[in-house]
Scaffold this active site. Structure first.
Site, PDB file in Angstrom:
ATOM      1  N   LYS A   1       2.825  -2.179  -7.272  1.00 30.69           N
ATOM      2  CA  LYS A   1       4.247  -2.055  -7.811  1.00 30.69           C
ATOM      3  C   LYS A   1       5.143  -3.120  -7.060  1.00 30.69           C
ATOM      4  O   LYS A   1       6.014  -3.896  -7.974  1.00 30.69           O
ATOM      5  CB  LYS A   1       4.127  -0.946  -8.073  1.00 30.69           C
ATOM      6  CG  LYS A   1       5.628  -0.235  -8.921  1.00 30.69           C
ATOM      7  CD  LYS A   1       5.546  -0.713 -10.265  1.00 30.69           C
ATOM      8  CE  LYS A   1       6.969  -0.433 -11.305  1.00 30.69           C
ATOM      9  NZ  LYS A   1       6.885  -1.546 -12.514  1.00 30.69           N
TER      10      LYS A   1
ATOM     11  N   CYS B   1       0.837  -1.420   0.153  1.00 31.24           N
ATOM     12  CA  CYS B   1       0.002   0.340  -0.200  1.00 31.24           C
ATOM     13  C   CYS B   1       1.327   1.568  -0.059  1.00 31.24           C
ATOM     14  O   CYS B   1       1.823   1.202   0.127  1.00 31.24           O
ATOM     15  CB  CYS B   1      -0.898  -0.082   0.961  1.00 31.24           C
ATOM     16  SG  CYS B   1      -2.175  -1.327   1.976  1.00 31.24           S
TER      17      CYS B   1
END
Length: 595
Positions: free
Chosen positions: A590, A2
């Site tokens: 990512k 996150c």
């Protein structure tokens, strides 16, 4: 995985706008849901499932305050919905969490027994209530030790205390940076998210807790001591976070690959730190290498293994990090190469810790400065790809490959600089060709299964391209060595299956691949050829859709770089045709900082 942000200002500012803009820059870390909490007379909370843009219409950008926290989520505990979105509020506290609290179920049971009620399924809410409960009778300083002794996992969190307008947080195994500006302190999961008014970044160490009030920062280390931490100059780079006229970050990053490659070559020629590392590798007298990585990094290792087979009699093994960590026995190596774009990939970090007894043989290959992986390895090589925003990796993978190729050259005591620069010129030309075969994309769009196939030095690249296609198109894709088709996979061949052969007429097994292509064609699958002009002419079947690659004067060992670009473009245009979100594919993030 996150992204979290905190803001503490001396004066009241338009804090919603600043928090929103910062979250937008962190969205690549997760986009299942997001939210912002603002310190005010009463805590204000805005949170929604969906990406940051979806939150925008629920915000009041005229809100002024001096403290706020925000979060963009990649779900690990609880479904993707408004209730499980961060931040969470309890009385005068608000919290955001990045990472996983591993013992949250026992914490939750303890709190339920004390009559606490939960509004979500998350570990973050459990941690908030656990801390708030402890603070009823203890100081914040005592709470730091309590968390370290009783909360398990790898995480970073921020707690907004609306009683005094302060922020409290901890870096426990996951990246977190503090940005310092006149009359303002910011916290973020990535320093790239800081605005241009931030002029310094404080480098936190693992285990650090911190308390921020207005622009005063107190850092407490693992020994419960108040300590100073190093700061370094921060230079805001808008180019790294702008699309610069491209429709997506991914297309921008595809087109930056030749430039990034030249940046890497320049550094590997003159950078004293790089040259020193390459010299250390030489002195190890390497005869055996073990490469460890996840996803694209693992496939980069597979390509390195292929190159080594061409030139050396070294024993080269490549392991998936999440598997290697649990190996009871593995062959000892003279050099262990751990590859991670972020340097924060949890599975890879665990492997580095497992190998700490041979730290002097550990080499990291990363794209992020001052990463955790770098701190665990004796030797480190940066790949100089610059910030990559698109979740599906392109230029970072390209530079991982190039750095590994240069390590191969280092063993050979050869530079091949002219050949490498010529290859990069070809890469630039391929990237500039924005046209694509619409008929080919139409064929793939109708496919229920896609298989990529090749042999020898091109096979590892098809593994990476298959990953790109499945990440972006959500179609079931796999890569199979051409010679393996007849050993089971040929049973998949039917009119709903497309098989993309990546071929080069320079390959010693070229004639064998022609046989494999015919075997697939005869069984009704759609055949697509990605190859050089000579190979396409030799096949001669005009029924096959094809992509022609100019490999003239490019050595076979360097051809994978050119085929990679075409594979990236193919995956891009297929996703575009399907109407998918190319920069933010579903369910992905990512930086993978959880197990």
């Amino acid at each position: 995985m996150c992204g979290i942000v905190g803001i503490s200002s001396v004066e009241k500012i338009k804090i919603v706008e600043l928090a929103y803009d910062t979250l937008k820059k962190l969205e690549y870390r997760g986009y299942d849901s997001c939210g912002i909490a603002i310190g005010s007379q009463d805590l204000k909370l805005f949170k929604k499932a969906g990406n940051v843009e979806n939150l925008k219409k629920h915000l009041d950008f005229d809100d002024e305050a001096s403290v706020a926290i925000g979060h963009t989520r990649w779900a690990t505990h609880g479904s993707v919905n408004d209730s499980n979105a961060h931040p969470f509020i309890y009385k005068n506290f608000a919290m955001v969490l990045n990472g996983i609290v591993e013992n949250y179920e026992s914490i939750k049971s303890y709190l339920i027994a004390k009559n606490y009620h939960f509004t979500s399924e998350t570990d973050a809410e459990a941690l908030l209530l656990y801390i708030a409960d402890y603070l009823n009778d203890h100081s914040l300083e005592e709470c730091i030790k309590f968390i370290r002794d009783n909360v398990e996992g790898n995480f970073s969190f921020l707690l907004l205390n609306n009683n005094d307008g302060g922020l409290f947080g901890m870096k426990n195994g996951l990246q977190l940076a503090l940005g310092i500006a006149p009359d303002l302190v910011m916290i973020a999961s990535d320093k790239m998210a800081f605005p241009k008014q931030v002029n310094e970044v404080m480098q936190l160490e693992n285990g650090d807790a911190f308390i921020i009030k207005e622009n005063n920062i107190t850092v407490i280390n693992l020994d419960d001591e108040v300590v100073p931490r190093r700061t370094f100059k921060y230079e805001f780079n808008s180019l790294a976070i702008d699309k610069n006229g491209y429709e997506t970050f991914m297309m921008k990053e595809i087109n930056e690959q030749a430039l990034c490659g030249r940046s890497l070559l320049a550094n590997y020629n003159v950078n004293k730190k790089v040259l020193s590392t390459l010299d250390k590798i030489k002195k190890l007298n390497v005869k055996s290498i073990h490469i460890i990585g996840c996803g694209s990094s693992y496939y980069a290792g597979m390509q390195f293994k292929s190159w080594c087979r061409e030139h050396f009699d070294y024993n080269v093994e490549v392991s998936i990090a999440s598997e290697f960590y649990f190996y009871k026995n593995f062959s000892k190596a003279d050099l262990y190469i751990l590859i991670s774009q972020s340097g924060e990939t949890k599975d890879t970090l665990l492997c580095a810790e497992k190998l700490s007894h041979v730290r002097d043989k550990l080499l990291s290959i990363v794209n992020s400065e001052n990463s955790t992986l770098e701190s665990l390895c004796e030797m480190n090589l940066a790949i100089y790809a610059g910030k990559e925003i698109g979740v599906a990796s392109t230029k970072a993978f390209f530079n991982q490959l190039l750095s590994l190729f240069l390590i191969t050259n280092n063993f050979l005591k050869s530079k091949n600089e002219a050949s490498l620069n010529y290859m990069l010129d070809k890469v630039e030309m391929i990237c500039e060709e924005n046209l694509y075969n619409k008929q080919l994309i139409s064929v793939l769009k109708k496919s229920k299964k896609i298989i990529l196939s090749s042999r020898a030095t091109l096979y590892p690249i098809t593994l990476e391209i298959a990953l790109k296609v499945k990440e972006l198109s959500y179609i079931s894709v796999e890569s199979i060595p051409s010679g393996e088709m007849k050993h089971g996979s040929i049973s998949l061949m039917d009119e709903d299956t497309s098989v993309i052969f990546f071929i080069t007429s320079d390959c010693p097994s070229f004639q064998k691949i022609l046989i494999n292509i015919n075997e697939v064609h005869l069984r009704g699958a759609r055949v697509i050829i990605v190859g050089d002009k000579k190979s396409i002419e030799l096949i001669g079947n005009k029924a096959y859709e094809n992509v022609c690659i100019d490999i003239k004067n490019i050595d076979l060992t360097l051809q994978p770089f050119l085929y990679l670009i075409e594979g990236q473009k193919l995956s891009y245009y297929l996703a575009k045709e399907l109407g998918n979100n190319i920069d933010m594919p579903r369910n992905l993030a990512k930086s993978v900082t959880v197990e």
